[in-house]
Design a protein around this motif. Sequence first.
Motif, PDB file in Angstrom:
ATOM      1  N   TYR A 270      31.012  25.456  34.892  1.00 29.03           N
ATOM      2  CA  TYR A 270      31.049  25.885  33.490  1.00 29.03           C
ATOM      3  C   TYR A 270      30.754  24.700  32.585  1.00 29.03           C
ATOM      4  O   TYR A 270      30.967  23.540  32.950  1.00 29.03           O
ATOM      5  N   LEU A 272      31.305  24.050  28.274  1.00 30.65           N
ATOM      6  CA  LEU A 272      31.752  24.598  26.997  1.00 30.65           C
ATOM      7  C   LEU A 272      31.169  23.804  25.827  1.00 30.65           C
ATOM      8  O   LEU A 272      30.932  22.604  25.928  1.00 30.65           O
ATOM      9  N   ALA A 374      34.215  28.804  24.358  1.00 26.67           N
ATOM     10  CA  ALA A 374      35.372  29.210  25.146  1.00 26.67           C
ATOM     11  C   ALA A 374      35.517  30.727  25.156  1.00 26.67           C
ATOM     12  O   ALA A 374      35.801  31.340  26.196  1.00 26.67           O
ATOM     13  N   VAL A 377      32.716  32.434  27.301  1.00 27.42           N
ATOM     14  CA  VAL A 377      32.956  32.209  28.724  1.00 27.42           C
ATOM     15  C   VAL A 377      34.119  33.067  29.215  1.00 27.42           C
ATOM     16  O   VAL A 377      34.053  33.677  30.293  1.00 27.42           O
ATOM     17  N   PHE A 395      36.518  27.305  40.455  1.00 34.96           N
ATOM     18  CA  PHE A 395      35.755  26.444  39.558  1.00 34.96           C
ATOM     19  C   PHE A 395      35.530  25.067  40.188  1.00 34.96           C
ATOM     20  O   PHE A 395      36.454  24.441  40.715  1.00 34.96           O
ATOM     21  N   PRO A 397      34.378  21.525  39.052  1.00 34.91           N
ATOM     22  CA  PRO A 397      34.069  20.685  37.898  1.00 34.91           C
ATOM     23  C   PRO A 397      33.040  19.610  38.235  1.00 34.91           C
ATOM     24  O   PRO A 397      32.925  19.187  39.389  1.00 34.91           O
ATOM     25  N   LEU A 404      38.716  19.846  34.611  1.00 38.33           N
ATOM     26  CA  LEU A 404      39.309  21.165  34.354  1.00 38.33           C
ATOM     27  C   LEU A 404      40.026  21.244  33.015  1.00 38.33           C
ATOM     28  O   LEU A 404      40.477  22.322  32.620  1.00 38.33           O
ATOM     29  N   ASP A 406      39.370  21.110  29.692  1.00 40.71           N
ATOM     30  CA  ASP A 406      39.022  22.024  28.600  1.00 40.71           C
ATOM     31  C   ASP A 406      39.016  23.481  29.048  1.00 40.71           C
ATOM     32  O   ASP A 406      39.272  24.389  28.259  1.00 40.71           O
ATOM     33  N   LEU A 407      38.778  23.739  30.339  1.00 42.47           N
ATOM     34  CA  LEU A 407      38.868  25.114  30.839  1.00 42.47           C
ATOM     35  C   LEU A 407      40.302  25.629  30.707  1.00 42.47           C
ATOM     36  O   LEU A 407      40.544  26.738  30.237  1.00 42.47           O
ATOM     37  N   VAL A 411      39.963  28.108  27.641  1.00 41.51           N
ATOM     38  CA  VAL A 411      39.550  29.409  28.186  1.00 41.51           C
ATOM     39  C   VAL A 411      40.737  30.195  28.729  1.00 41.51           C
ATOM     40  O   VAL A 411      40.873  31.394  28.458  1.00 41.51           O
TER      41      VAL A 411
END
Length: 440
Positions: A270, A272, A374, A377, A395, A397, A404, A406-407, A411
Amino acid sequence: MTKQIHLAAHFPGVNNTTVWSDPRSGSQIDFDSFKHLAQTAERGKFDFFFLAEGLRLREMKGRIHDLDVVGRPESLTVLSALSAVTTHLGLAATVNSTFNEPYEVARRLASLDHLSGGRAAWNVVTSWDAFTGENFRRGGYLAEADRYTRAREFLQTARELWDSWASDALPRSEGRFVRPGGIGFFEHTGQHFDIRGRFDVPRPPQGNPVIIQAGDSEEGREFAASSADVIFSRHSKLEEGRTFYRDVKRRLEKYGRTADDLKILPAVTYVLGDTQEEAEERAAEIRRAQVGPQTAILFLEAIWGRDLSGYDPDGPLPDIEPDLETDVSKGRAQFRRDRAETAAKWRALAEEKNLSIRELVIETAAPQTFVGTARSVAEEIDLFVQTDAADGFIFVPHLTPGGLDDLVDKVVPLLQEKGVFRADYTGPTLRHHLGLKELP
């Protein structure tokens, strides 16, 4: 009915995802990096933290791939240490069934399950190549047709070892036991293993650790349908995911299993951004960092079967045809069957879009799965799960150790707001997190 999403985190070792050049990138081997990623995943209420493992670094003409991790500690050792600094997070390791033995692996996994209070998982993989086999006494390699027969018997044998303890044969503090007759006697005779004795680790808290399987071949899908709890899938596009999901879930009935008994979790990445445009710009920068000049040439050589070190990675494709009788790549399996077909597709794509070697590899290598804000996603993750393209995601990274952050911070709260992801853990074991049946 609204489905609950399952999330996990993957810290690869043999890969082309890690971006060393990013100033935020830290050590790939220090325990603090593993600890940060695992504790971030637990803060996000993820199901499990997953360590990949390669038994030999990938090489091309003696050169190690420039994004592979050198000096990576052994996975089960790392996870045992992580069990002391986490409380609920599942702990999953890749352990090879071709170059290990059932007694040793079953013992180590049972130990991890005990140390963690029921949070262990095993990603059962196989190996096909003689290059990896050179690291082991018997050398050579297992014929491809035999990989899954050995893997099935390996897993069956491990389960016999775990189940060899009677449920009431529990250890006393002085090291003796309630019922000696229930302690660990096993005997297995089969095509690949002929062993007997007593298994000296009590039955794991989960009964058996959670079993993960990553094969995508016909044999791999059947193996997963018959024996796995989780599939680590590579199908991260919506329609491909739905097709794979339907195919594997339909196989479960003949093994007396239901759709809930097997979770399908594709590996995904991912990026963002505050806007879609910003996220796409970042994604392009990351892809270019992941496919440097050396990596681009190595990928092309793996298909062409030739030394292409004299070619400019920012120039056009070679005007020579692939040598299909030679394989200059070591430790890679992706292109061993369809090199001629792949080369033809790549040449056509390069001509159509006027791509250099490096641009072509960037174009054809897997792009980031989720790219956007965010909120977009989070919506896309939920769409995949609610429309049966997946049960969740693992996930991967591109940054260590903060990949991880900001996920989890941006999110996950949106998924929790939608009511499709847990606000907190509700049970102690990984089997509980995944919604799997508890074993007697």
